[in-house]
Design a protein around this motif. Structure first.
Motif, PDB file in Angstrom:
ATOM      1  N   PRO A  24       0.794  -1.227   0.000  1.00  0.00           N
ATOM      2  CA  PRO A  24       0.000   0.000   0.000  1.00  0.00           C
ATOM      3  C   PRO A  24       0.828   1.279   0.000  1.00  0.00           C
ATOM      4  CG  PRO A  24      -0.094  -1.063   2.152  1.00  0.00           C
ATOM      5  CD  PRO A  24       0.651  -1.978   1.251  1.00  0.00           C
ATOM      6  N   ILE A  25       2.062   1.212   0.511  1.00  0.00           N
ATOM      7  CA  ILE A  25       2.885   2.433   0.595  1.00  0.00           C
ATOM      8  C   ILE A  25       3.952   2.431  -0.497  1.00  0.00           C
ATOM      9  CG2 ILE A  25       4.467   3.738   2.089  1.00  0.00           C
ATOM     10  CD1 ILE A  25       2.926   2.448   4.484  1.00  0.00           C
ATOM     11  N   GLU A  33      17.663   3.357  -6.700  1.00  0.00           N
ATOM     12  CA  GLU A  33      18.266   2.490  -7.730  1.00  0.00           C
ATOM     13  C   GLU A  33      17.422   2.516  -9.008  1.00  0.00           C
ATOM     14  OE1 GLU A  33      17.512   1.444  -4.648  1.00  0.00           O
ATOM     15  OE2 GLU A  33      19.207   0.403  -3.739  1.00  0.00           O
ATOM     16  N   GLN A  60      22.242   7.559   3.512  1.00  0.00           N
ATOM     17  CA  GLN A  60      23.067   6.361   3.718  1.00  0.00           C
ATOM     18  C   GLN A  60      23.973   6.474   4.941  1.00  0.00           C
ATOM     19  OE1 GLN A  60      24.734   5.647  -0.139  1.00  0.00           O
ATOM     20  NE2 GLN A  60      23.511   3.794  -0.434  1.00  0.00           N
ATOM     21  N   PHE A  63      21.790   5.718   7.759  1.00  0.00           N
ATOM     22  CA  PHE A  63      21.453   4.287   7.790  1.00  0.00           C
ATOM     23  C   PHE A  63      22.558   3.473   8.427  1.00  0.00           C
ATOM     24  CE2 PHE A  63      18.766   4.867   3.733  1.00  0.00           C
ATOM     25  CZ  PHE A  63      17.629   5.081   4.471  1.00  0.00           C
ATOM     26  N   GLN A  67      21.846   1.293  11.588  1.00  0.00           N
ATOM     27  CA  GLN A  67      21.872  -0.172  11.440  1.00  0.00           C
ATOM     28  C   GLN A  67      22.925  -0.789  12.348  1.00  0.00           C
ATOM     29  OE1 GLN A  67      22.214  -0.175   7.188  1.00  0.00           O
ATOM     30  NE2 GLN A  67      20.057  -0.660   6.889  1.00  0.00           N
ATOM     31  N   ILE A 105      15.156   4.076  11.335  1.00  0.00           N
ATOM     32  CA  ILE A 105      15.609   3.646  10.003  1.00  0.00           C
ATOM     33  C   ILE A 105      14.475   3.848   8.989  1.00  0.00           C
ATOM     34  CG2 ILE A 105      16.317   1.646   8.609  1.00  0.00           C
ATOM     35  CD1 ILE A 105      17.716   0.561  11.187  1.00  0.00           C
ATOM     36  N   LYS A 106      13.279   3.400   9.375  1.00  0.00           N
ATOM     37  CA  LYS A 106      12.125   3.519   8.473  1.00  0.00           C
ATOM     38  C   LYS A 106      11.813   4.986   8.174  1.00  0.00           C
ATOM     39  CE  LYS A 106       9.617  -0.704   9.720  1.00  0.00           C
ATOM     40  NZ  LYS A 106       8.397  -1.233  10.324  1.00  0.00           N
ATOM     41  N   HIS A 109      14.399   6.410   5.824  1.00  0.00           N
ATOM     42  CA  HIS A 109      14.191   5.868   4.479  1.00  0.00           C
ATOM     43  C   HIS A 109      12.974   6.525   3.807  1.00  0.00           C
ATOM     44  CE1 HIS A 109      14.212   1.941   1.899  1.00  0.00           C
ATOM     45  NE2 HIS A 109      14.381   3.017   1.189  1.00  0.00           N
TER      46      HIS A 109
ATOM     47  N   ALA B  74       3.914  -6.118   8.032  1.00  0.00           N
ATOM     48  CA  ALA B  74       3.765  -4.701   8.364  1.00  0.00           C
ATOM     49  C   ALA B  74       3.941  -3.877   7.085  1.00  0.00           C
ATOM     50  CB  ALA B  74       4.810  -4.312   9.397  1.00  0.00           C
ATOM     51  N   PRO B  75       3.046  -2.918   6.832  1.00  0.00           N
ATOM     52  CA  PRO B  75       3.117  -2.172   5.572  1.00  0.00           C
ATOM     53  C   PRO B  75       4.382  -1.324   5.426  1.00  0.00           C
ATOM     54  CG  PRO B  75       1.429  -1.267   7.009  1.00  0.00           C
ATOM     55  CD  PRO B  75       1.879  -2.539   7.634  1.00  0.00           C
ATOM     56  N   THR B  76       5.075  -1.075   6.528  1.00  0.00           N
ATOM     57  CA  THR B  76       6.289  -0.248   6.434  1.00  0.00           C
ATOM     58  C   THR B  76       7.569  -1.084   6.510  1.00  0.00           C
ATOM     59  OG1 THR B  76       6.188   0.110   8.811  1.00  0.00           O
ATOM     60  CG2 THR B  76       5.196   1.806   7.432  1.00  0.00           C
ATOM     61  N   ASP B  77       7.430  -2.398   6.530  1.00  0.00           N
ATOM     62  CA  ASP B  77       8.617  -3.260   6.670  1.00  0.00           C
ATOM     63  C   ASP B  77       9.611  -3.099   5.520  1.00  0.00           C
ATOM     64  OD1 ASP B  77       8.335  -4.303   9.117  1.00  0.00           O
ATOM     65  OD2 ASP B  77       7.912  -6.361   8.488  1.00  0.00           O
ATOM     66  N   PHE B  78       9.101  -2.766   4.338  1.00  0.00           N
ATOM     67  CA  PHE B  78      10.007  -2.603   3.192  1.00  0.00           C
ATOM     68  C   PHE B  78      11.016  -1.473   3.433  1.00  0.00           C
ATOM     69  CE2 PHE B  78       7.023   0.722   2.304  1.00  0.00           C
ATOM     70  CZ  PHE B  78       7.703   1.651   1.533  1.00  0.00           C
ATOM     71  N   LEU B  79      10.671  -0.575   4.355  1.00  0.00           N
ATOM     72  CA  LEU B  79      11.561   0.559   4.636  1.00  0.00           C
ATOM     73  C   LEU B  79      12.812   0.137   5.422  1.00  0.00           C
ATOM     74  CD1 LEU B  79       8.834   3.173   5.550  1.00  0.00           C
ATOM     75  CD2 LEU B  79      10.298   3.238   3.538  1.00  0.00           C
ATOM     76  N   LEU B  80      12.796  -1.074   5.959  1.00  0.00           N
ATOM     77  CA  LEU B  80      13.984  -1.547   6.679  1.00  0.00           C
ATOM     78  C   LEU B  80      15.077  -2.011   5.707  1.00  0.00           C
ATOM     79  CD1 LEU B  80      12.497  -3.498   9.703  1.00  0.00           C
ATOM     80  CD2 LEU B  80      13.801  -1.391   9.790  1.00  0.00           C
ATOM     81  N   LYS B  81      14.672  -2.306   4.480  1.00  0.00           N
ATOM     82  CA  LYS B  81      15.686  -2.673   3.475  1.00  0.00           C
ATOM     83  C   LYS B  81      16.120  -1.382   2.790  1.00  0.00           C
ATOM     84  CE  LYS B  81      16.932  -5.964  -0.044  1.00  0.00           C
ATOM     85  NZ  LYS B  81      18.153  -5.221  -0.176  1.00  0.00           N
ATOM     86  N   THR B  82      17.215  -0.863   3.265  1.00  0.00           N
ATOM     87  CA  THR B  82      17.647   0.463   2.816  1.00  0.00           C
ATOM     88  C   THR B  82      18.521   0.379   1.559  1.00  0.00           C
ATOM     89  OG1 THR B  82      19.532   0.296   4.282  1.00  0.00           O
ATOM     90  CG2 THR B  82      17.598   1.404   5.149  1.00  0.00           C
ATOM     91  N   PRO B  83      18.560   1.473   0.778  1.00  0.00           N
ATOM     92  CA  PRO B  83      19.385   1.435  -0.438  1.00  0.00           C
ATOM     93  C   PRO B  83      20.869   1.281  -0.092  1.00  0.00           C
ATOM     94  CG  PRO B  83      18.458   3.634  -0.092  1.00  0.00           C
ATOM     95  CD  PRO B  83      17.820   2.719   0.896  1.00  0.00           C
ATOM     96  N   SER B  85      22.251  -1.266   1.260  1.00  0.00           N
ATOM     97  CA  SER B  85      22.542  -2.095   2.443  1.00  0.00           C
ATOM     98  C   SER B  85      23.302  -3.359   2.056  1.00  0.00           C
ATOM     99  CB  SER B  85      21.255  -2.445   3.176  1.00  0.00           C
ATOM    100  OG  SER B  85      20.376  -3.102   2.313  1.00  0.00           O
TER     101      SER B  85
END
Lengths: 132, 107
Positions: A24-25, A33, A60, A63, A67, A105-106, A109, B74-83, B85
């Motif tokens: 959805p987001i 990229e 970055q 991050f 992290q 982090i979220k 991002h 979770a709809p925001t989980d994709f945000l944990l995979k950062t560019p 990384s």
């Protein structure tokens, strides 16, 4: 017999073809990229490229720091979980620290992705949606 | 002559009694033929059932209670995979394959 096996495998194929659950987001945002991979098709100017690189670079560095901290706090939580009996209060307090870092982090991002999106015109965004 | 007739009659009665008592047996060659038609029929029924099942499951939205916690993301989980990384989690391979000079490989 082959027909029966094919009939049994058919539903698996049907479910495999089913569209993945919509994000959805994420579907409204474009990872850097993707933007840089299609920079020419999008007609990005040099100043746009510099601005994008600048935003990505700033994010970055944050991050990396976040992290690193998240990894350290997660390791502490693993140690707490290895104890027997497990100290519930300590584990939950530690989980709060880990989740607070995940939130940061979220947030970082998401800030980056929103800024990148705002650098693109509606036409460029539509083009990226097609290229995605 | 009379004895022969008696014998014939006795055997005929015996055959009748046997025929009544013997269960009917289907011809062995008829079995695969029947099975040949049965398999596609079973497959067709299975296929129709699965199509109906898939159709119903897709058209009818799952009730909120039925959403299982294992499949929820979770709809925001994709945000944990950062560019980038993946760059910090691996070591670059600078030269994966060096030419073997001993064999005179100059490539």
């Amino acid at each position: 017999m082959r027909v029966a096996i094919a009939a049994l495998l058919f539903p698996i194929a049907l479910f495999a073809q089913a569209p993945p659950q919509d994000d959805p987001i994420g579907r409204f945002l474009f990872p850097p990229e993707l933007i840089m991979a299609h920079a020419q098709e999008l007609g990005l100017q040099d100043k746009d490229r510099v601005a994008i690189k600048d935003e990505v670079g700033k994010a970055q560095s944050k991050f990396f720091d976040l992290q690193w901290q998240a990894k350290e706090e997660t390791d502490k939580m693993v140690k707490l979980l290895q104890q027997s009996p497990a100290d519930e209060a300590k584990i939950l307090a530690q989980a709060d620290r880990v989740m607070a870092l995940e939130r940061d982090i979220k947030r970082t991002h998401l800030t980056l992705l929103v800024r990148l999106r705002n650098m693109l015109s509606p036409e460029q965004q539509a083009q990226l949606q097609r290229l995605r | 002559m009379n004895e022969d007739d008696d014998l014939r009659e006795a055997f005929a009665r015996l055959r009748e009694v046997d025929a009544q008592q013997t269960p009917r047996i289907a011809m062995p060659c008829a079995q695969p033929q029947r099975r040949r038609f049965m398999m596609p029929a079973i497959a067709a029924v299975l296929l129709l059932m699965t199509i109906a099942l898939v159709y119903v499951s897709r058209t009818k939205p799952a009730p909120v209670d039925a959403i299982r916690i294992e499949t929820w993301r979770a709809p925001t989980d994709f945000l944990l995979k950062t560019p980038g990384s993946d760059l910090t989690s691996s070591v670059p391979r600078l030269q994966p394959q060096l030419p073997d000079i001993r064999k005179g490989d100059r490539s």
